[in-house]
Design a protein around this motif. Structure first.
Motif, short mmCIF file in Angstrom:
data_model
loop_
_atom_site.label_atom_id
_atom_site.label_comp_id
_atom_site.label_asym_id
_atom_site.label_seq_id
_atom_site.Cartn_x
_atom_site.Cartn_y
_atom_site.Cartn_z
N ARG A 1 -17.24 -22.00 -4.65
CA ARG A 1 -16.71 -21.70 -3.32
C ARG A 1 -15.78 -22.80 -2.83
O ARG A 1 -14.88 -22.54 -2.03
CB ARG A 1 -17.88 -21.51 -2.35
CG ARG A 1 -18.62 -20.19 -2.57
CD ARG A 1 -19.89 -20.09 -1.74
NE ARG A 1 -20.44 -18.74 -1.79
CZ ARG A 1 -21.58 -18.38 -1.22
NH1 ARG A 1 -22.32 -19.27 -0.55
NH2 ARG A 1 -22.01 -17.12 -1.31
N GLN B 1 -27.96 -19.50 -6.14
CA GLN B 1 -27.69 -18.37 -7.01
C GLN B 1 -28.94 -17.50 -7.15
O GLN B 1 -30.07 -17.98 -7.06
CB GLN B 1 -27.25 -18.86 -8.37
CG GLN B 1 -25.98 -19.70 -8.34
CD GLN B 1 -25.59 -20.17 -9.72
OE1 GLN B 1 -24.63 -19.68 -10.30
NE2 GLN B 1 -26.33 -21.14 -10.25
N TRP C 1 -27.75 -16.60 -0.82
CA TRP C 1 -26.31 -16.91 -0.93
C TRP C 1 -25.83 -17.72 0.27
O TRP C 1 -24.92 -18.55 0.14
CB TRP C 1 -25.51 -15.62 -1.06
CG TRP C 1 -25.65 -14.94 -2.39
CD1 TRP C 1 -26.20 -15.46 -3.53
CD2 TRP C 1 -25.24 -13.61 -2.72
NE1 TRP C 1 -26.15 -14.54 -4.55
CE2 TRP C 1 -25.57 -13.40 -4.09
CE3 TRP C 1 -24.64 -12.57 -2.01
CZ2 TRP C 1 -25.30 -12.20 -4.75
CZ3 TRP C 1 -24.36 -11.38 -2.66
CH2 TRP C 1 -24.70 -11.20 -4.02
N VAL D 1 -18.67 -16.22 -9.54
CA VAL D 1 -19.77 -17.14 -9.21
C VAL D 1 -19.84 -17.32 -7.70
O VAL D 1 -20.92 -17.32 -7.10
CB VAL D 1 -19.60 -18.49 -9.93
CG1 VAL D 1 -20.65 -19.49 -9.45
CG2 VAL D 1 -19.69 -18.30 -11.44
N ALA D 2 -18.69 -17.47 -7.06
CA ALA D 2 -18.64 -17.65 -5.60
C ALA D 2 -19.23 -16.44 -4.87
O ALA D 2 -19.90 -16.59 -3.84
CB ALA D 2 -17.20 -17.90 -5.15
N GLN E 1 -23.80 -24.52 -8.53
CA GLN E 1 -22.63 -23.93 -9.17
C GLN E 1 -21.91 -22.99 -8.19
O GLN E 1 -20.67 -22.92 -8.18
CB GLN E 1 -23.03 -23.17 -10.44
CG GLN E 1 -23.63 -24.05 -11.53
CD GLN E 1 -22.65 -25.07 -12.07
OE1 GLN E 1 -21.47 -24.78 -12.25
NE2 GLN E 1 -23.14 -26.28 -12.33
N MET E 2 -22.67 -22.28 -7.37
CA MET E 2 -22.07 -21.39 -6.37
C MET E 2 -21.28 -22.19 -5.34
O MET E 2 -20.16 -21.83 -4.98
CB MET E 2 -23.14 -20.54 -5.68
CG MET E 2 -22.62 -19.68 -4.55
SD MET E 2 -23.90 -18.63 -3.80
CE MET E 2 -23.71 -17.17 -4.80
N ASP E 3 -21.86 -23.29 -4.90
CA ASP E 3 -21.18 -24.14 -3.92
C ASP E 3 -19.88 -24.69 -4.51
O ASP E 3 -18.84 -24.71 -3.85
CB ASP E 3 -22.12 -25.28 -3.51
CG ASP E 3 -21.52 -26.19 -2.46
OD1 ASP E 3 -20.91 -25.67 -1.50
OD2 ASP E 3 -21.65 -27.43 -2.59
N ALA F 1 -24.30 -15.61 -12.25
CA ALA F 1 -25.14 -16.80 -12.04
C ALA F 1 -25.03 -17.69 -13.27
O ALA F 1 -25.13 -17.20 -14.41
CB ALA F 1 -26.59 -16.40 -11.82
N THR G 1 -31.76 -21.51 -9.87
CA THR G 1 -31.47 -20.11 -9.55
C THR G 1 -32.77 -19.39 -9.23
O THR G 1 -33.77 -19.56 -9.94
CB THR G 1 -30.77 -19.42 -10.73
OG1 THR G 1 -29.53 -20.09 -10.98
CG2 THR G 1 -30.51 -17.95 -10.45
N GLY H 1 -21.52 -14.49 -6.11
CA GLY H 1 -22.91 -14.26 -6.52
C GLY H 1 -23.06 -13.21 -7.59
O GLY H 1 -24.18 -12.87 -7.98
N ASN I 1 -26.06 -21.18 -0.57
CA ASN I 1 -25.38 -21.51 -1.83
C ASN I 1 -26.31 -21.48 -3.03
O ASN I 1 -26.06 -22.15 -4.05
CB ASN I 1 -24.71 -22.89 -1.75
CG ASN I 1 -23.51 -22.90 -0.81
OD1 ASN I 1 -22.67 -22.01 -0.86
ND2 ASN I 1 -23.45 -23.90 0.06
#
Length: 436
Positions: A12, A262, A257, A38-39, A7-9, A44, A222, A41, A260
């Motif tokens: 971003r 979380q 991070w 989210v990007a 989800q972070m990737d 989450a 995560t 961090g 990528n």
């Protein structure tokens, strides 16, 4: 094939996932604003790609405070059917996460049942499962054994894993030197500490952290950075062992991070009420705003049987001050494995704490239900009051068991015709107010 790993990737890369879209709607937040968090961090969205029935939630201090419920069998309480009853009860009462802390038997079928049937986030502590999975004594396990269990849990669809990465060989010397009253009370932390003590090796979750991050990135798991040195009594709160571990967790957050992956950071523990807000500020600074996940905190050590209350007091202050995720505590804390009623009492206490904190920190719409309750009370509309109640069944049962006299049934049996609300309604309407 997904265009993103986590989800972070995705955030971003500017990709709006269905999970991000769902969470944004739940939180009344613009998608772009949520994606930025989210990007960075700071939020989450724990969502393993193999957890197909997940109803996703976001965890972050600027969102609604979330509740986690710990469950699982032990050697003395082995009934998985009862645990599943607790799971569904917890979900129905609004718990956003379930942690399976099982420490006995064949754990994988129950874990797979959770990730195939339960819509809440599912968390585990792989170090618990290592001894059970291999059926070998702790000292005989290798670093590879521990990492393989992390992979197994990821494959099974677990959304977040608690890993006690922050203690090292240096921690062993600190614990011996500083003479804590309660030493280490984290079950996972104590197992890692014991393994390091017996083998002389470095903490495998710290030494092979990058390899673990590769697994977590592959499945979008995560990392919940466990606080092995969380205080287990008021006397140990905010000591050098706790703070030094937190500094290391900040470093590990940054490394995750970069993959990528979380992160959530776990926190205290037992802590005097006047230290909680400061601890939340320290965590936000050291861990760069990563969501903080606290156990309680419990604000006194002397209330066994009532620790759902001591933790709700601390949890409200913690969440108001920046914690994002409250791990519930039940009346059975320190005493026994919680039963179904204990689970209910623990969830209700945590939900009260979370809701009170959300109002205090100005979460959009948090107070709406309280304002509806005020309207219902002013109108002496009992059905509307029950609809607004956190636990309608209990509220209705109490009223029904001590019902008022029929000629003033709009009031309750405490005040009867002396009811202030009734008197004010009649006075403002210009009506005669009969009391006797």
């Amino acid at each position: 094939m997904r265009e993103y790993t986590t989800q972070m990737d995705a955030a971003r890369k500017g990709i709006v996932t269905k999970e991000i879209e769902t969470v944004a709607k739940k939180e009344n937040m613009p998608v772009d604003e949520l994606m930025t968090l989210v990007a960075k961090g700071q939020v989450a969205i724990c969502a393993n790609k193999n957890h197909k029935c997940l109803d996703p939630e976001g965890v972050g201090s600027m969102l609604r405070t979330k509740i986690n419920v710990n469950l699982g069998v032990s050697r003395d309480c082995k009934d998985y059917d009862i645990e599943m009853e607790k799971v569904m009860s917890a979900v129905n009462m609004g718990a956003e996460a379930i942690m399976d802390l099982s420490s006995h038997g064949n754990t994988q079928p129950f874990r797979k049942k959770l990730t195939s049937e339960c819509p809440a986030m599912i968390g585990t502590v792989p170090v618990y499962d290592s001894v059970i999975h291999y059926q070998r004594d702790l000292a005989t396990l290798t670093a590879k054994d521990f990492i393989d269990v992390v992979r197994l849990h990821a494959e099974d669809g677990v959304d977040f894993v608690t890993l006690h990465c922050g203690i090292t060989q240096k921690t062993i010397e600190q614990i011996k030197k500083h003479k804590r009253k309660m030493n280490i009370v984290s079950r996972g932390g104590s197992l890692v500490f014991a393994w390091m003590s017996m083998t002389g090796n470095e903490n495998p979750f710290y030494e092979y952290y990058d390899e673990i991050l590769d697994i977590c990135e592959e499945y979008d798991v995560t990392v919940s950075l466990g606080d092995a040195c969380r205080p287990g009594c008021l006397a140990d709160a905010s000591d050098v062992c706790q703070i030094e571990e937190l500094v290391r967790l900040g470093e590990l957050t940054k490394r995750a991070w970069e993959h990528n992956v979380q992160v959530m950071v776990e926190g205290p523990g037992h802590m005097p009420l006047n230290q909680i807000a400061a601890n939340m500020e320290i965590q936000k600074s050291i861990c760069m705003g990563a969501p903080f996940y606290v156990l309680g905190p419990l604000v006194t050590d002397i209330a066994p049987g009532y620790d759902h209350i001591t933790s709700a007091i601390g949890g409200a202050v913690a969440a108001m001050s920046g914690a994002a995720f409250l791990c519930y505590v039940t009346p059975a804390e320190h005493l026994a494995l919680p039963n179904v009623e204990d689970v209910k009492q623990g969830i209700i206490a945590s939900k009260i704490a979370a809701h009170a904190a959300d109002i205090a920190k100005g979460i959009k719409g948090a107070r709406d239900i309280d304002d509806k309750m005020a309207d219902a009370r002013r109108n002496l509309d009992w059905d509307a009051q029950f609809e607004c109640a956190l636990d309608p069944e209990t509220a209705k049962a109490i009223r029904d068991s001590r019902a008022p006299e029929s000629d003033h049934s709009e009031a309750c049996s405490m005040c009867g015709k002396f009811c202030a609300v009734r008197s004010m309604n009649k006075a403002l309407a210009g009506e005669y107010i009969d009391i006797l």
